[in-house]
Design a protein around this motif. Structure first.
Motif, PDB file in Angstrom:
ATOM      1  N   HIS A 119      -1.402  10.746  -4.620  1.00 50.34           N
ATOM      2  CA  HIS A 119      -1.303   9.498  -3.972  1.00 50.34           C
ATOM      3  C   HIS A 119      -2.803   8.835  -3.823  1.00 50.34           C
ATOM      4  N   GLU A 122      -4.044   5.951  -6.055  1.00 53.44           N
ATOM      5  CA  GLU A 122      -3.615   4.679  -5.994  1.00 53.44           C
ATOM      6  C   GLU A 122      -3.946   3.908  -4.619  1.00 53.44           C
ATOM      7  N   ARG A 123      -4.031   4.812  -3.555  1.00 57.68           N
ATOM      8  CA  ARG A 123      -4.624   4.101  -2.401  1.00 57.68           C
ATOM      9  C   ARG A 123      -5.743   3.436  -2.170  1.00 57.68           C
ATOM     10  N   ARG A 127      -7.242  -0.374  -2.220  1.00 60.99           N
ATOM     11  CA  ARG A 127      -7.970  -0.736  -0.837  1.00 60.99           C
ATOM     12  C   ARG A 127      -8.921  -1.989  -1.036  1.00 60.99           C
ATOM     13  N   TYR A 137      -7.538  -3.560   4.158  1.00 63.14           N
ATOM     14  CA  TYR A 137      -6.373  -4.301   3.556  1.00 63.14           C
ATOM     15  C   TYR A 137      -6.110  -3.377   1.984  1.00 63.14           C
ATOM     16  N   HIS A 138      -4.694  -3.426   1.805  1.00 65.91           N
ATOM     17  CA  HIS A 138      -4.261  -2.993   0.440  1.00 65.91           C
ATOM     18  C   HIS A 138      -3.553  -3.860  -0.269  1.00 65.91           C
ATOM     19  N   VAL A 140      -1.114  -3.623  -2.385  1.00 65.55           N
ATOM     20  CA  VAL A 140       0.264  -3.721  -2.480  1.00 65.55           C
ATOM     21  C   VAL A 140       0.937  -3.589  -1.036  1.00 65.55           C
ATOM     22  N   THR A 141       0.381  -2.563  -0.135  1.00 67.80           N
ATOM     23  CA  THR A 141       1.238  -2.137   1.124  1.00 67.80           C
ATOM     24  C   THR A 141       0.563  -3.014   2.134  1.00 67.80           C
ATOM     25  N   ILE A 142      -0.375  -3.313   2.246  1.00 67.00           N
ATOM     26  CA  ILE A 142      -0.921  -4.217   3.298  1.00 67.00           C
ATOM     27  C   ILE A 142      -1.596  -5.443   2.788  1.00 67.00           C
ATOM     28  N   THR A 198       1.991  10.068   4.121  1.00 68.72           N
ATOM     29  CA  THR A 198       2.623   9.338   3.006  1.00 68.72           C
ATOM     30  C   THR A 198       3.680   8.251   3.675  1.00 68.72           C
ATOM     31  N   GLN A 199       4.008   8.500   5.037  1.00 67.34           N
ATOM     32  CA  GLN A 199       4.967   7.542   5.555  1.00 67.34           C
ATOM     33  C   GLN A 199       4.335   6.053   5.936  1.00 67.34           C
ATOM     34  N   GLY A 200       5.070   5.112   6.232  1.00 64.04           N
ATOM     35  CA  GLY A 200       4.694   3.992   6.708  1.00 64.04           C
ATOM     36  C   GLY A 200       3.888   3.785   7.778  1.00 64.04           C
TER      37      GLY A 200
END
Ligand code: ADP
Ligand code: ADP
Ligand code: ZN
Length: 213
Positions: A119, A122-123, A127, A137-138, A140-142, A198-200
């Motif tokens: 993972h 990708e993280r 970033r 920030y991210h 995709v996710t944030i 790996t959770q939110g």
């Protein structure tokens, strides 16, 4: 409350540390941020650290241990602190314990934010960090509200030089060799708290604060 954040690069240590810092009102001390600030200001320490960081290697222990030991003696650390990115080697952990021991203190929790290697690239490639205030920030996710612009201060968001895939691979190797043994180190002291990173973000935070209170 004295807390140490453990986990691979990009596991979400900084993200959780900032949230915990707000909840418990104790400072978030990121050695990576301290080094990046020194590089930005072109200090002697920054000049010494830059080559190692760009190569994805650890800065030598002697450049980081005294800095942290001094920092946690500051007044704002009286009620505790959250160390993010330190310790990263067994000698750093021993130096920290030694310094705390001298004041009859100890680390209360070492929080291992567990994210498997697959993972991580990708993280990290997603970033984005604010070049002015360091907010993270991210893509995709944030995501930030406006692409490339910091929500907090309006600064420019950049991909960290050491978050490019080649360097991330090196950093992961270094993590496995030098930093991962700390999980066992704190486990033996019985103050290790492991969470599935790996959770939110909110789920991870709730799992941690359920234990910390
Ligand atoms: P990440 O957030 O991805 O875990 P950091 O911002 O904590 O990365 O650290 C960036 C770089 O700064 C590291 O790759 C390393 O070169 C250097 N660094 C930070 N903290 C330490 C430390 N405690 N010991 C040695 N090097 C460190
Ligand atoms: P670290 O400090 O461990 O290097 P960061 O907190 O900077 O990690 O997080 C790495 C990247 O992953 C950032 O872009 C961040 O916004 C994002 N991130 C952090 N936590 C999560 C999560 N639980 N789920 C998805 N993305 C996350
Ligand atoms: Zn900003």
């Amino acid at each position: 409350m004295k807390i140490v954040m453990l986990g691979a690069p990009g596991a979400g240590k900084g993200t959780q540390a900032k949230m915990l810092s707000e909840k418990y009102g104790i400072p978030h001390i990121s050695t990576g941020d301290i080094f990046r600030m020194n590089i930005k200001n072109n200090t002697e320490l920054g000049k010494k650290a830059k080559g190692y960081m760009d190569a994805g290697q650890l800065v030598p222990d002697e450049l980081v241990v005294d800095l942290v030991v001094d920092r946690i003696k500051a007044k704002d650390c009286m009620q505790g602190f959250i160390l993010d990115g330190f310790p990263r080697t067994i000698p750093q952990a021993e130096a920290l314990d030694y310094a705390l021991n001298n004041q009859n203190e100890k680390i209360d929790y070492a929080i291992n934010v567990d994210v498997p290697d697959e993972h991580i690239v990708e993280r990290m490639s997603g970033r984005r960090a604010c070049s002015d205030c360091g907010a993270t920030y991210h893509v995709v996710t944030i995501p930030s509200k406006k692409e490339g612009i910091c929500d907090v201060c309006g600064g420019t968001l950049v991909l960290r030089e050491d978050d490019k895939p080649e360097t991330v691979k090196k950093r992961l190797e270094v993590y496995h060799e030098q930093t991962k043994p700390l999980i066992d180190y704190y486990n033996k002291k019985e103050n290790l708290l492991k969470v599935d990173g790996t959770q939110g973000i909110q789920v991870v935070f709730e799992e941690i604060t359920k234990v910390l209170g």
